[in-house]
Design a protein around this motif. Structure first.
Motif: not given
Ligand SMILES: [Zn+2]
Ligand SMILES: [Zn+2]
Length: 344
Positions: A95-97, A132-134, A191-195
């Protein structure tokens, strides 16, 4: 057998049986109960002078043998992201990089490969997903691009919806089967649309990204954020919740936020949040005026609104200065004209 000896024999046999049941029950975990794990009280807090005190770029903590928490050093990136590796019997989920792309500065893929167990003489297949995409949650993606048996979830909203099979976003729950380990995926835009948040049925942990963390909850869409909070509370109502683990820590133990961009986190607060923090989230929006609201363990804020307000204040101050200068010049000019006509 005489009755007294028979009774003594029976009670001894019952006691042995009780003891055996106790031993078996304590050795085998209760079916459905989350697997227990440990969390450090203190993570890598960076340094006042990172050059003078070099830090290892990644801190790896085994929560339990199949769950790893990786913290990027605040010296490597002020974002100091937390990444999570969940291992099933068929597949692993990352989960996340994180916030650092350069493998020399941040050997993420190398570290993950070392943690992955072998299956059929090969490394366990890996799924790389994002909360999410941030950029601070996906900058390390390219390190995995050329690796075999690695699949990466797209970062755009359409890609996220299609990959997880959401047909009524942000409603519905998707399920990832890692082999003996189901991870539920819950849409959490705001927070972000892709979250999305991930709920791990093995450990009972909610991996909440930037949706809920001990720090600044940056709100892009307040209505969507609040609805996400309600949906997650509702989803977890009937499920055990051991911890909520987010993407960053931005508060110290006294509840003060670190300066934005700081590479040093003295007296850093613990990472984990609890169910009460989640249930308080939707109520915290009642006190949110579009700019700021404070909860004991997090801060609701809208960066864009705050920047706009600052810009408006700056423009207003500038207009006042120009108006003041012009008024001053006009007064001087009229005084000069009066002096001239009076022949002074
Ligand atoms: Zn974010
Ligand atoms: Zn973030």
């Amino acid at each position: 057998m005489p009755t007294t000896i028979y009774q003594a024999f029976c009670s001894a046999a019952v006691r042995v049986l009780q003891l055996l049941i106790l031993i078996v029950c304590s050795a085998v975990p209760v079916l459905g109960a989350p697997v227990e794990g440990s969390l450090p009280t203190q993570w890598n807090i960076g340094a006042e002078d990172c050059k003078a005190s070099p830090q290892p770029p990644l801190q790896v903590h085994a929560y339990e043998p199949q769950t790893f928490i990786l913290r990027q050093s605040p010296c490597a990136s002020f974002e100091a992201n937390f990444l999570y590796l969940l291992i099933g019997s068929d597949k692993a989920l990352l989960i996340d990089t994180g916030a650092v792309a350069d493998p020399k500065a941040m050997p993420l893929a190398k570290t993950i490969l070392e943690l992955l167990p072998d299956k059929d003489h090969k490394k366990l297949p890996l799924l790389v997903a994002h909360t999410h995409r941030h950029l601070d949650h996906r900058a390390g993606d390219p390190q995995f691009a050329s690796l075999p048996s690695v699949q990466t979830v797209p970062i755009d909203l359409e890609g996220v919806r299609a990959f997880f099979g959401f047909t009524d976003w942000p409603n519905g729950i998707s399920h990832l089967d890692l082999g003996g380990r189901i991870v539920d995926v819950i849409p959490t835009p705001g927070h972000n649309p892709t979250h999305v948040a991930f709920y791990d049925n093995r450990t009972g942990i909610l991996f909440s990204g930037d949706f809920l963390l001990p720090g600044r909850l940056l709100i892009e869409d307040a209505a969507a954020y609040r609805e996400s909070a309600v949906r997650v509370v509702d989803f977890l109502k009937t499920r055990p919740l051991t911890h909520i683990l987010g993407g960053h820590i931005e508060l110290d133990t006294a509840g003060h936020a670190y300066r934005f961009g700081s590479h040093y986190h003295p007296n850093e607060r613990r990472l984990e949040l609890a169910r009460e923090d989640l249930t308080a989230l939707s109520a915290a929006f009642d006190g949110f005026n579009g700019f700021y609201a404070r909860h004991r363990n997090y801060i609701l804020t809208n960066t864009i609104h705050n920047l706009l307000l600052l810009a408006i204040i700056a423009v207003a101050v500038l207009i006042l200065i120009v108006w003041g200068v012009r008024r001053l010049l006009r007064r001087r000019r009229s005084r000069c004209a009066a002096d001239y006509s009076a022949g002074r």
